[in-house]
Design a protein around this motif. Structure first.
Motif, PDB file in Angstrom:
ATOM      1  N   LEU A 630      14.358  20.842  15.912  1.00  0.00           N
ATOM      2  CA  LEU A 630      14.949  20.862  16.844  1.00  0.00           C
ATOM      3  C   LEU A 630      14.333  20.822  18.207  1.00  0.00           C
ATOM      4  O   LEU A 630      14.480  21.174  19.429  1.00  0.00           O
ATOM      5  CB  LEU A 630      15.670  22.299  16.974  1.00  0.00           C
ATOM      6  N   THR A 631      12.797  20.722  17.920  1.00  0.00           N
ATOM      7  CA  THR A 631      11.948  20.588  19.195  1.00  0.00           C
ATOM      8  C   THR A 631      12.192  19.324  19.650  1.00  0.00           C
ATOM      9  O   THR A 631      11.853  18.287  19.250  1.00  0.00           O
ATOM     10  CB  THR A 631      10.370  20.724  18.585  1.00  0.00           C
ATOM     11  N   PRO A 632      12.238  19.075  21.065  1.00  0.00           N
ATOM     12  CA  PRO A 632      12.339  17.968  21.674  1.00  0.00           C
ATOM     13  C   PRO A 632      11.192  17.049  21.405  1.00  0.00           C
ATOM     14  O   PRO A 632      10.274  17.479  21.537  1.00  0.00           O
ATOM     15  CB  PRO A 632      12.607  18.425  23.099  1.00  0.00           C
ATOM     16  N   ARG A 633      11.444  15.725  21.233  1.00  0.00           N
ATOM     17  CA  ARG A 633      10.450  14.710  21.149  1.00  0.00           C
ATOM     18  C   ARG A 633      10.057  14.145  22.298  1.00  0.00           C
ATOM     19  O   ARG A 633      10.566  14.079  23.220  1.00  0.00           O
ATOM     20  CB  ARG A 633      11.291  13.485  19.942  1.00  0.00           C
ATOM     21  N   PRO A 634       8.671  13.847  22.025  1.00  0.00           N
ATOM     22  CA  PRO A 634       7.937  13.384  23.424  1.00  0.00           C
ATOM     23  C   PRO A 634       8.597  12.153  23.942  1.00  0.00           C
ATOM     24  O   PRO A 634       9.221  11.336  23.099  1.00  0.00           O
ATOM     25  CB  PRO A 634       6.603  13.163  22.822  1.00  0.00           C
ATOM     26  N   CYS A 635       8.513  12.182  24.921  1.00  0.00           N
ATOM     27  CA  CYS A 635       8.976  10.742  25.979  1.00  0.00           C
ATOM     28  C   CYS A 635       8.769   9.735  25.422  1.00  0.00           C
ATOM     29  O   CYS A 635       9.450   8.497  25.108  1.00  0.00           O
ATOM     30  CB  CYS A 635       9.202  10.962  27.331  1.00  0.00           C
ATOM     31  N   GLU A 636       7.427   9.554  24.923  1.00  0.00           N
ATOM     32  CA  GLU A 636       6.721   8.111  24.596  1.00  0.00           C
ATOM     33  C   GLU A 636       7.321   7.694  23.461  1.00  0.00           C
ATOM     34  O   GLU A 636       7.520   6.588  23.152  1.00  0.00           O
ATOM     35  CB  GLU A 636       5.120   8.473  24.885  1.00  0.00           C
ATOM     36  N   ARG A 691      19.980  17.283  19.771  1.00  0.00           N
ATOM     37  CA  ARG A 691      18.802  17.960  19.402  1.00  0.00           C
ATOM     38  C   ARG A 691      18.351  19.157  20.526  1.00  0.00           C
ATOM     39  O   ARG A 691      18.432  20.273  20.436  1.00  0.00           O
ATOM     40  CB  ARG A 691      17.727  17.342  19.309  1.00  0.00           C
ATOM     41  N   VAL A 692      18.534  18.782  21.679  1.00  0.00           N
ATOM     42  CA  VAL A 692      18.341  19.564  22.898  1.00  0.00           C
ATOM     43  C   VAL A 692      19.361  20.670  23.270  1.00  0.00           C
ATOM     44  O   VAL A 692      19.160  21.770  23.342  1.00  0.00           O
ATOM     45  CB  VAL A 692      17.860  18.710  24.098  1.00  0.00           C
ATOM     46  N   SER A 693      20.585  20.115  23.082  1.00  0.00           N
ATOM     47  CA  SER A 693      21.795  21.287  23.140  1.00  0.00           C
ATOM     48  C   SER A 693      21.828  22.173  22.067  1.00  0.00           C
ATOM     49  O   SER A 693      22.089  23.331  22.550  1.00  0.00           O
ATOM     50  CB  SER A 693      23.075  20.413  23.202  1.00  0.00           C
ATOM     51  N   LEU A 700      16.173  28.239  21.764  1.00  0.00           N
ATOM     52  CA  LEU A 700      14.721  27.674  21.343  1.00  0.00           C
ATOM     53  C   LEU A 700      14.242  26.752  22.431  1.00  0.00           C
ATOM     54  O   LEU A 700      13.001  26.256  22.369  1.00  0.00           O
ATOM     55  CB  LEU A 700      14.553  26.881  20.252  1.00  0.00           C
ATOM     56  N   ALA A 701      14.852  26.483  23.430  1.00  0.00           N
ATOM     57  CA  ALA A 701      14.446  25.727  24.870  1.00  0.00           C
ATOM     58  C   ALA A 701      14.703  26.449  26.130  1.00  0.00           C
ATOM     59  O   ALA A 701      15.992  26.978  26.214  1.00  0.00           O
ATOM     60  CB  ALA A 701      15.091  24.488  24.590  1.00  0.00           C
ATOM     61  N   ASP A 702      13.845  26.728  26.919  1.00  0.00           N
ATOM     62  CA  ASP A 702      14.101  27.284  28.193  1.00  0.00           C
ATOM     63  C   ASP A 702      14.444  26.099  29.146  1.00  0.00           C
ATOM     64  O   ASP A 702      14.681  25.070  28.953  1.00  0.00           O
ATOM     65  CB  ASP A 702      12.739  28.192  28.756  1.00  0.00           C
ATOM     66  N   VAL A 703      14.646  26.905  30.214  1.00  0.00           N
ATOM     67  CA  VAL A 703      15.322  26.004  31.307  1.00  0.00           C
ATOM     68  C   VAL A 703      14.476  24.825  31.808  1.00  0.00           C
ATOM     69  O   VAL A 703      14.878  23.615  31.762  1.00  0.00           O
ATOM     70  CB  VAL A 703      15.461  26.796  32.546  1.00  0.00           C
ATOM     71  N   ARG A 704      13.162  24.840  32.020  1.00  0.00           N
ATOM     72  CA  ARG A 704      12.062  23.819  32.327  1.00  0.00           C
ATOM     73  C   ARG A 704      12.146  22.923  31.273  1.00  0.00           C
ATOM     74  O   ARG A 704      12.346  21.718  31.399  1.00  0.00           O
ATOM     75  CB  ARG A 704      10.798  24.550  32.529  1.00  0.00           C
ATOM     76  N   THR A 705      12.210  23.376  29.808  1.00  0.00           N
ATOM     77  CA  THR A 705      12.202  22.323  28.830  1.00  0.00           C
ATOM     78  C   THR A 705      13.381  21.551  28.714  1.00  0.00           C
ATOM     79  O   THR A 705      13.463  20.145  28.391  1.00  0.00           O
ATOM     80  CB  THR A 705      12.156  23.236  27.315  1.00  0.00           C
ATOM     81  N   VAL A 706      14.538  22.189  28.956  1.00  0.00           N
ATOM     82  CA  VAL A 706      15.757  21.374  28.976  1.00  0.00           C
ATOM     83  C   VAL A 706      15.803  20.526  30.043  1.00  0.00           C
ATOM     84  O   VAL A 706      16.159  19.204  29.791  1.00  0.00           O
ATOM     85  CB  VAL A 706      17.128  22.444  29.149  1.00  0.00           C
TER      86      VAL A 706
END
Length: 1024
Positions: A630-636, A691-693, A700-706
């Motif tokens: 569930l960890t966001p994947r890197p943009c690249e 994943r991010v929702s 598991l994700a804070d405001v900045r991460t979302v």
């Protein structure tokens, strides 16, 4: 034993006493010295260590010296001293009691011979409690006829009762008897005292032979879980003996019952035992004290309220005529276990619990210190257990124990309560009951209140074995248990039979549909009939899939009930299961990976937004298995995957174009490569949004991460759509694009602060290739921009990504795409302060890299002007902000609850940051950022903003952002307004945000925004 403490040893003695835990070591030393002078002997080292090991060494020493003095007066001091020196168990039990209970110390001082019940080898006084107490009042245990006079018998009863109480306390306080055993023995001792009291009453009521009287224990006495000092709840049932008039027999029985109550409750030179309370009888205090069996039956069948059936769970004959008591139980039992069939039974119990809590809050300011009735107290456990018993005990007779801990174990064994929850409740219940016992033992007074005196708290902590910091350790442990009880109480209160509900469609189902409906209602399902249909659809048949579902659903139903929307959760589960049920890995994953199933239940029962995403891409359920998934994947990584999808749908025959990595494919008839490419990319977007929702929903994700993740997903999607659009225009024109194109992210998009429902604010910029016709380049760029918008606006099974270009120069009246030179000319001649402010959040994220750099170089001097902005520009910005506050809020809404435009909301915080950037970014490199929180941090670092003010602003901004995100997650529709008119949505948003109640959320939001607005008024508007 006779060695004296010399004066040169006394300083070391005082130090030793202090180390042992005496709070007044000097006083203790004097007391010991005085005792030594009087008796010529001193306590052994073992006795000092035993005193130091007690809950309150000072109290224990006082009690011991008083006991020794009293024993000496009666010539028994030598035996006591010898036992203390030679019998470690005696020493441990006696000092443990004296270190906790001042009242039992007083009793021992009055009756020094009673220390014998604490001796090694004497687990308790000889004989049963009943025989012992009957003998004490002079009654023949076989006939229960008193021979002693009334006053003498009452005193003797109290002395004998406390003698047995002393023996039990000795075993309790050294840990030989656990809480359940102590409570059971206390209940049996109370029953024996009632029997003895009845024997005393018979001496007073000579005509007692005309009636039979049975005493039914209720509450904790009936459940064999009594406290050291508690009201003893009873109900009386009587009948006339053969040939006697019933009315006369009832009058006699009433006199007998009243006399029995006085025998236990009246005060004597030895005090009273406890209050005998008959208020739980039919009609309460307004009803007759004694009824016949037929009268009891008639009342409970016709008039009894819900709470009265709950009270009857613990009914047990404790004294009087055993045969009549047994007939009473036979009569009442069948009535009790039908009580839950009442239409509003569950709601009545819920309402009663709420009334008790509300009444407690009104009556006392100490509700938070209440062990019994306060939040997370004993009643939270008992109410949960009792309601589950009443709901399920009709069909499952194993659940009918009147004892809370036994019933909780039975509920866990039967699958009605999860093992972890049952273990946590049992542990907390044992702890709270032990604390209650210790509090009551001190003075032998009826209390359920945690003391606030530090000495009392220290004694409690030490009695529980907490020695490093007994006050702090005890308080932390108590609060932790209370929080856990409250959490599980709210989670499990009214939980019905999960396993049976799940098995309803099977041949051997034990529940009728009506009973199942009641249980689903108790779980919190608003549409139990619909829930039953889903269960039937999932579990019907003999297939492996149905068998696994029958295994899964008992637990899943409970987890759905823990979520804000049980019905939506079950419906979503059925839909996902229908889509994936034949996929081998799906049900196996849910069955074998508890985390996946539990998370799935929470997500489906909490979020319409995430549920819709999962229904469109059900294979994404596999992401629920671990935090890493569930960890966001890197943009690249996402960019590479998205552009690979575009390439797959655009076969390059050779050559290259100005905007992409591949040149046009000739023709293109018979396929729609751009649409197919964007459809593939949108599938990728669906998965990443899910994943991010889910990470957001699970904390598991804070405001900045979302915000960063949603911005990255949008960037990748738009970049892939731009590539597909350029490819299509090249194919259709059969020549490479004559211009370079870039997309500039604006607003929240440029600030990397996108929300789930945010539009993508953008500006399009192009730059003709050398030698290209400018008009042709402009037409091509415009065509690409329009095609990009069309491709992203095509109907698709995922949340739309709206491209909003209205922040461009001249707004909707201006051209959709401008050249770099056109932007330069516009900003040089026409730019207003608000446009410079809008550019603070401009970030060229997409398209030709060189053009993006040149655009950034163009706008930097505009948004970060040399020397900052002048006072006139500041006034313009303030006026614009004030006008926006008065004009842009929707009519009829509560402005203080508007998360974006309300006071202390998002706009307030962002305008503070942006004003500081316009004024100082030319001199402070850290302010040259598009991100709000980074700008606030930079302002603090440069001394432009007080750190406390920045923290207030940041906290308000983060809370408002979280609320907006949670509203979108719950509803599946965006809103800037805190929900106040829809109970389920309001409750769901509150739960998703982790607040215990809606009022807590509103209070927290108002507090944060009120503080933030004060900072805005001072920093932005310059108010004093």
């Amino acid at each position: 034993m006779t060695e004296s403490w010399t004066s040169d040893r006394r300083p070391s003695l005082a130090g030793r006493l202090a180390r042992l835990g005496f709070t007044d070591a000097a006083r203790a030393e004097r007391l010991l010295a005085d005792a030594e002078r009087e008796t010529g002997s001193r306590p052994s080292d073992g006795l000092l260590d035993a005193l130091g090991g007690t809950a309150d060494p000072d109290l224990a020493l006082d009690g011991l010296l008083r006991l020794l003095a009293s024993a000496d007066e009666k010539g028994a001091g030598g035996a006591l001293r010898a036992a203390l020196a030679r019998e470690p168990g005696t020493r441990e039990r006696l000092t443990a009691v004296l270190g906790v209970s001042a009242a039992l110390g007083d009793h021992l001082a009055r009756h020094p011979g009673h220390w014998e019940v604490l001796r090694d080898g004497l687990a308790a006084p000889a004989g049963s409690p009943r025989n012992d107490l009957l003998a004490a009042v002079g009654a023949d245990p076989s006939a229960a006829e008193p021979v002693a006079g009334d006053p003498e018998a009452m005193v003797a009863l109290r002395v004998a009762y406390r003698r047995r109480l002393l023996a039990l306390a000795g075993r309790d306080l050294i840990g030989v008897a656990d809480v359940a055993e102590v409570a059971a023995e206390l209940a049996d001792l109370a029953a024996a005292a009632l029997e003895a009291g009845l024997a005393i009453a018979r001496a007073d009521v000579r005509e007692h032979g005309a009636c039979k009287l049975a005493v039914i224990g209720m509450g904790k006495c009936g459940g064999r879980e009594l406290n050291y000092v508690s009201d003893v709840d009873v109900v009386f049932v009587a009948e006339a003996c053969d040939g006697e008039d019933e009315d006369a027999a009832l009058r006699t029985a009433t006199r007998l019952a009243s006399a029995m109550m006085r025998a236990c409750s009246d005060s004597t030179e030895e005090g009273a035992l406890w209050e005998v309370d008959a208020a739980l009888r039919p009609e309460g205090k307004a009803g007759p004290l004694v009824r016949t069996l037929a009268s009891h039956r008639a009342y409970y069948e016709r008039w009894a309220k819900t709470w009265e059936f709950q009270a009857l769970l613990k009914a047990r004959p404790v004294a009087g005529d055993a045969g009549l008591g047994a007939r009473y139980m036979d009569t009442i039992t069948s009535i009790v276990w039908k009580a839950a069939e009442g239409e509003s039974f569950v709601e009545d119990v819920q309402d009663m619990r709420r009334r008790v809590e509300a009444d407690l809050g009104r009556r006392t300011a100490d509700s938070e210190r209440q062990l019994k009735l306060g939040p997370g107290g004993l009643r939270d456990v008992e109410f949960s257990v009792q309601l589950l018993q009443l709901v399920h005990g009709r069909a499952d007779e194993t659940l009918r124990s009147p004892t809370t801990l036994d019933a909780l174990a039975d509920l866990s064994q039967g699958g009605y309560v999860g093992r972890d929850d049952a273990a946590a409740l049992a542990s907390a219940y044992r702890f709270l009951r032990r604390v209650e016992h210790l509090v009551q033992l001190h003075r032998l007074r009826r209390t359920h209140l945690i003391p606030d005196d530090e000495d009392d708290l220290r004694r409690l902590g030490r009695a529980l074995g907490l020695r490093t910091g007994p006050v702090g350790e005890f308080t932390a442990l108590w609060r932790r248990h209370a929080r856990e009880v409250r959490r599980i109480h709210e989670k499990l209160f009214y939980r019905p039979l999960l396993r049976a509900v799940a098995r309803l469609p099977g041949e051997e189902a034990r529940l009728t549909p009506e009973a199942a409906r009641t249980r689903l209602e108790a779980l919190g399902y608003a549409d139990p009939a619909g829930a039953l249909r889903h269960i039937e659809a999932l579990t019907a048949g003999v297939s492996r899939r149905a068998a696994i579902q029958r295994t899964l659903l008992p637990v899943m139903l409970g987890w759905f009930a823990d979520a804000p929307g049980p019905d939506a959760g079950l419906l979503g589960f059925r839909q996902v299961s229908d889509a994936l049920g034949t996929t081998p890995w799906y049900l196996r994953l849910l069955r074998d990976e508890v985390t996946v199933a539990e998370r799935m239940a929470w997500v489906l029962g909490s979020s319409r937004y995430a549920t819709d995403l999962l229904l469109r891409a059900p294979e994404a359920v596999g992401l629920l298995g671990s935090d890493a998934d569930l960890t966001p994947r890197p943009c690249e990584v996402l960019r590479s995957e998205a552009l690979a999808a575009v390439r797959r749908h655009h076969k390059d025959p050779g050559g290259s174009g100005g905007s992409g990595e591949s040149s046009p494919r000739k023709g293109g008839e018979g396929s729609r490569p751009a649409e197919e490419a964007v459809a593939a990319v949108r599938g990728l977007r669906r998965r990443e949004l899910f994943r991010v929702s889910v990470a957001d929903l699970l904390g598991l994700a804070d405001v900045r991460t979302v915000g960063e993740t949603l911005t990255g997903i949008a960037t990748v999607t738009i970049e892939a759509a731009l590539r597909a659009a350029a490819n299509k225009i090249e194919v259709e024109s059969r020549e490479p694009l004559p211009t370079r194109i870039a997309v500039v992210a604006m607003g929240r998009f440029g600030g990397h602060e996108l929300g789930y429902g945010s539009d993508a604010d953008v500006m399009f910029v192009h730059e003709p290739l050398p030698g290209a016709d400018e008009r042709a380049a402009g037409r091509a760029a415009h065509a690409v921009a329009e095609e990009l918008r069309r491709l992203l606006a095509l109907p698709a099974p995922d949340p739309p990504l709206e491209i909003d270009p209205n922040l461009r120069p001249e707004g909707r009246q201006g051209p959709l795409v401008r050249t770099l030179a056109s932007y330069a000319a516009y900003y040089a001649r026409w730019s207003e302060p608000w446009e410079a402010q809008a550019l603070l959040r401009a970030d060229p994220l997409i398209g030709d890299a060189g053009l993006r750099d040149r655009f950034r170089a163009l706008i930097d001097p505009v948004r970060w002007p040399e020397g900052g902005i002048d006072d006139d520009a500041v006034r313009q910005i303030r006026r614009l902000k004030a006008r926006m506050e008065s004009e842009r809020l929707p009519r009829g809404v509560e402005r203080r609850l508007h998360t974006k435009l309300g006071p202390g909301g998002l706009a307030d915080v962002e305008w503070v940051a942006q004003l500081l950037q316009l004024q100082h970014a030319c001199d402070v490199p850290g302010l040259r950022t598009t991100r709000t929180l980074d700008a606030l941090d930079a302002a603090v670092g440069a001394g432009l903003l007080d750190a406390d003010d920045a923290e207030v602003l940041a906290e308000a901004w983060c809370l408002a952002t979280r609320i907006r995100g949670s509203i979108m997650l719950v509803r599946g529709r965006a809103s800037d307004l805190l929900p106040t008119d829809h109970h389920r949505e309001r409750s769901a948003v509150t739960r998703v945000l982790g607040y215990p109640g809606t009022g807590d959320l509103l209070e927290d939001y108002r507090r944060h925004t009120r503080r933030a607005r004060a900072v805005v008024d001072r920093v932005f508007y310059g108010a004093d």
